[in-house]
Write an enzyme that holds these catalytic residues in place. Structure first.
Site, PDB file in Angstrom:
ATOM      1  N   LYS A  93       0.804  -1.592  -0.177  1.00  0.00           N
ATOM      2  CA  LYS A  93       0.130  -0.078  -0.293  1.00  0.00           C
ATOM      3  C   LYS A  93       0.344   1.614   0.282  1.00  0.00           C
ATOM      4  O   LYS A  93       0.423   2.028  -0.540  1.00  0.00           O
ATOM      5  CB  LYS A  93      -0.552   0.081   0.774  1.00  0.00           C
ATOM      6  CG  LYS A  93      -1.443  -1.157   1.400  1.00  0.00           C
ATOM      7  CD  LYS A  93      -2.697  -0.608   2.517  1.00  0.00           C
ATOM      8  CE  LYS A  93      -2.448  -1.225   3.633  1.00  0.00           C
ATOM      9  NZ  LYS A  93      -1.937  -2.807   3.988  1.00  0.00           N
ATOM     10  N   ARG A 134      -9.286   1.015   8.737  1.00  0.00           N
ATOM     11  CA  ARG A 134      -8.860  -0.574   9.307  1.00  0.00           C
ATOM     12  C   ARG A 134     -10.578  -1.253   9.971  1.00  0.00           C
ATOM     13  O   ARG A 134      -9.960  -2.743  10.714  1.00  0.00           O
ATOM     14  CB  ARG A 134      -8.302  -0.090  10.264  1.00  0.00           C
ATOM     15  CG  ARG A 134      -6.877  -1.389   9.558  1.00  0.00           C
ATOM     16  CD  ARG A 134      -5.349  -0.398   9.968  1.00  0.00           C
ATOM     17  NE  ARG A 134      -4.272  -1.543   9.631  1.00  0.00           N
ATOM     18  CZ  ARG A 134      -3.052  -0.658   9.642  1.00  0.00           C
ATOM     19  NH1 ARG A 134      -3.160  -0.119   8.356  1.00  0.00           N
ATOM     20  NH2 ARG A 134      -2.034  -1.352   9.294  1.00  0.00           N
ATOM     21  N   ARG A 184      11.253  -0.913  11.128  1.00  0.00           N
ATOM     22  CA  ARG A 184       9.911  -0.870  12.177  1.00  0.00           C
ATOM     23  C   ARG A 184      10.333  -1.767  13.864  1.00  0.00           C
ATOM     24  O   ARG A 184      10.206  -3.772  13.456  1.00  0.00           O
ATOM     25  CB  ARG A 184       9.106  -0.854  11.239  1.00  0.00           C
ATOM     26  CG  ARG A 184       8.410   0.270  10.337  1.00  0.00           C
ATOM     27  CD  ARG A 184       7.570  -0.083   9.263  1.00  0.00           C
ATOM     28  NE  ARG A 184       6.182  -0.727   9.608  1.00  0.00           N
ATOM     29  CZ  ARG A 184       5.779  -0.814   9.383  1.00  0.00           C
ATOM     30  NH1 ARG A 184       5.299   0.294   8.333  1.00  0.00           N
ATOM     31  NH2 ARG A 184       4.003  -1.595   9.666  1.00  0.00           N
ATOM     32  N   ARG A 237      11.358  -7.061   4.211  1.00  0.00           N
ATOM     33  CA  ARG A 237      11.332  -5.449   5.011  1.00  0.00           C
ATOM     34  C   ARG A 237      11.981  -4.739   6.336  1.00  0.00           C
ATOM     35  O   ARG A 237      12.518  -3.470   6.231  1.00  0.00           O
ATOM     36  CB  ARG A 237       9.589  -4.902   5.000  1.00  0.00           C
ATOM     37  CG  ARG A 237       9.678  -3.454   5.258  1.00  0.00           C
ATOM     38  CD  ARG A 237       8.108  -3.059   4.825  1.00  0.00           C
ATOM     39  NE  ARG A 237       7.036  -3.505   5.598  1.00  0.00           N
ATOM     40  CZ  ARG A 237       6.268  -2.751   6.230  1.00  0.00           C
ATOM     41  NH1 ARG A 237       5.366  -2.536   4.772  1.00  0.00           N
ATOM     42  NH2 ARG A 237       5.310  -2.941   6.931  1.00  0.00           N
ATOM     43  N   ARG A 290      -0.425  -9.430  13.683  1.00  0.00           N
ATOM     44  CA  ARG A 290      -0.690  -7.786  12.864  1.00  0.00           C
ATOM     45  C   ARG A 290      -2.204  -8.937  11.271  1.00  0.00           C
ATOM     46  O   ARG A 290      -2.863  -8.452  10.924  1.00  0.00           O
ATOM     47  CB  ARG A 290      -0.130  -7.365  11.947  1.00  0.00           C
ATOM     48  CG  ARG A 290       0.770  -6.545  12.862  1.00  0.00           C
ATOM     49  CD  ARG A 290       1.961  -5.817  12.940  1.00  0.00           C
ATOM     50  NE  ARG A 290       2.161  -5.286  11.510  1.00  0.00           N
ATOM     51  CZ  ARG A 290       3.442  -5.064  10.628  1.00  0.00           C
ATOM     52  NH1 ARG A 290       4.952  -5.778  11.456  1.00  0.00           N
ATOM     53  NH2 ARG A 290       3.830  -4.598   9.346  1.00  0.00           N
TER      54      ARG A 290
HETATM   55  P1  ADP Z   1       1.451  -2.435   7.655  1.00  0.00           P
HETATM   56  O1  ADP Z   1       0.184  -2.712   7.348  1.00  0.00           O
HETATM   57  O2  ADP Z   1       2.501  -2.735   6.802  1.00  0.00           O
HETATM   58  O3  ADP Z   1       0.843  -3.596   9.053  1.00  0.00           O
HETATM   59  P2  ADP Z   1       0.620  -0.138   8.902  1.00  0.00           P
HETATM   60  O4  ADP Z   1       1.585   1.417   9.007  1.00  0.00           O
HETATM   61  O5  ADP Z   1      -0.204   0.687   8.213  1.00  0.00           O
HETATM   62  O6  ADP Z   1       1.323  -1.116   8.308  1.00  0.00           O
HETATM   63  O7  ADP Z   1       0.394   0.424  10.287  1.00  0.00           O
HETATM   64  C1  ADP Z   1       1.109  -0.063  11.781  1.00  0.00           C
HETATM   65  C2  ADP Z   1       0.409  -0.353  13.086  1.00  0.00           C
HETATM   66  O8  ADP Z   1      -0.425   1.243  13.268  1.00  0.00           O
HETATM   67  C3  ADP Z   1      -0.943  -0.895  12.541  1.00  0.00           C
HETATM   68  O9  ADP Z   1      -0.892  -2.441  13.110  1.00  0.00           O
HETATM   69  C4  ADP Z   1      -1.469  -0.651  14.012  1.00  0.00           C
HETATM   70  O10 ADP Z   1      -1.125  -0.651  15.284  1.00  0.00           O
HETATM   71  C5  ADP Z   1      -1.402   1.234  13.505  1.00  0.00           C
HETATM   72  N1  ADP Z   1      -2.142   2.237  12.767  1.00  0.00           N
HETATM   73  C6  ADP Z   1      -2.379   2.643  11.435  1.00  0.00           C
HETATM   74  N2  ADP Z   1      -3.800   2.500  10.475  1.00  0.00           N
HETATM   75  C7  ADP Z   1      -4.386   2.185  11.994  1.00  0.00           C
HETATM   76  C8  ADP Z   1      -5.618   2.381  12.236  1.00  0.00           C
HETATM   77  N3  ADP Z   1      -6.271   3.074  10.681  1.00  0.00           N
HETATM   78  N4  ADP Z   1      -6.397   2.416  12.945  1.00  0.00           N
HETATM   79  C9  ADP Z   1      -5.887   1.210  14.445  1.00  0.00           C
HETATM   80  N5  ADP Z   1      -4.360   1.255  14.113  1.00  0.00           N
HETATM   81  C10 ADP Z   1      -3.360   1.587  13.093  1.00  0.00           C
END
Ligand code: ADP
Length: 189
Positions: free
Chosen positions: A14, A89, A134, A128, A146
């Site tokens: 994404k 999400r 991270r 990654r 996750r």
């Molecule tokens: P990825 O999709 O690769 O796991 P992201 O950078 O999108 O990575 O998200 C990393 C973390 O940030 C998630 O595991 C969550 O803890 C938090 N997060 C991101 N977006 C949201 C959201 N819309 N609602 C709740 N938590 C979120």
């Protein structure tokens, strides 16, 4: 406005594809993960709170995330539109986003789902981890959590937009350029 939700599991691509899309369509990129990480780096109160959830691979609570997202949207004066990356999400976030966009006379144009098989996701996240720095990429248990959170809490959001006739699936396996071309097509059609 052209408002796209870019949807898909962790590691689907994404972030990478969002960068291409914002340039091509002149949109604003709103990645909730990136915004949380910037807050962690800046040691803000929001960052401290978000970190406690993110490090475990859990979702940051809806209310916190929704309020943050709204204030980010409002920072932009007459935007052409947004790419929402990593948001909504949960179904509650999707409902809140619809209501909020309606309140500013806008709406989601489309949700595009990047579809990638679970084994491939795990492999991408493992790779990654070597470069991202991270903490949530570094630990296999957190990665698994996750993926589980995605299945239980996030996957249902697809049905929310499908019910509105707004969901399009895109094959997320291939070269970055191939996938970008599929996304352009999915957005333009
Ligand atoms: P990825 O999709 O690769 O796991 P992201 O950078 O999108 O990575 O998200 C990393 C973390 O940030 C998630 O595991 C969550 O803890 C938090 N997060 C991101 N977006 C949201 C959201 N819309 N609602 C709740 N938590 C979120």
């Amino acid at each position: 406005m052209l408002n796209i939700v870019l949807f898909g599991p962790p590691g689907a691509g994404k972030g990478t594809q969002s960068e291409r899309l914002i340039e091509h369509f002149g949109l604003v990129h709103l990645s909730t993960g990136d915004i949380f990480r910037a807050n962690i780096k800046g040691e803000t109160e929001l960052g401290l709170l978000a970190k406690s959830y993110m490090d475990q691979g859990n979702l940051v609570p809806d209310e916190v995330t929704i309020n943050m997202l709204k204030s980010e949207v409002m920072k932009h004066e007459s935007p052409k539109g947004f790419i929402f990356d990593g948001f909504p999400r949960t179904t509650a976030q999707a409902e809140a986003l619809d209501a909020f966009l309606a309140s500013i006379n806008s709406s989601i144009t489309k949700m595009i789902g990047l579809e990638v098989a679970e084994d491939e996701l795990r492999e991408r996240l493992r790779k990654r981890a070597e470069v991202s720095g991270r903490p949530d990429d570094a630990n296999p248990e957190v990665i698994q959590n996750r993926i589980n959170v995605y299945k239980n809490e996030t996957a249902p959001v697809k049905g929310f937009y499908e019910a509105q006739g707004k969901y399009t699936a895109v094959n997320g396996i291939g070269s970055i350029d191939e996938i970008t071309a599929r996304l352009y097509k999915a957005i333009e059609e």
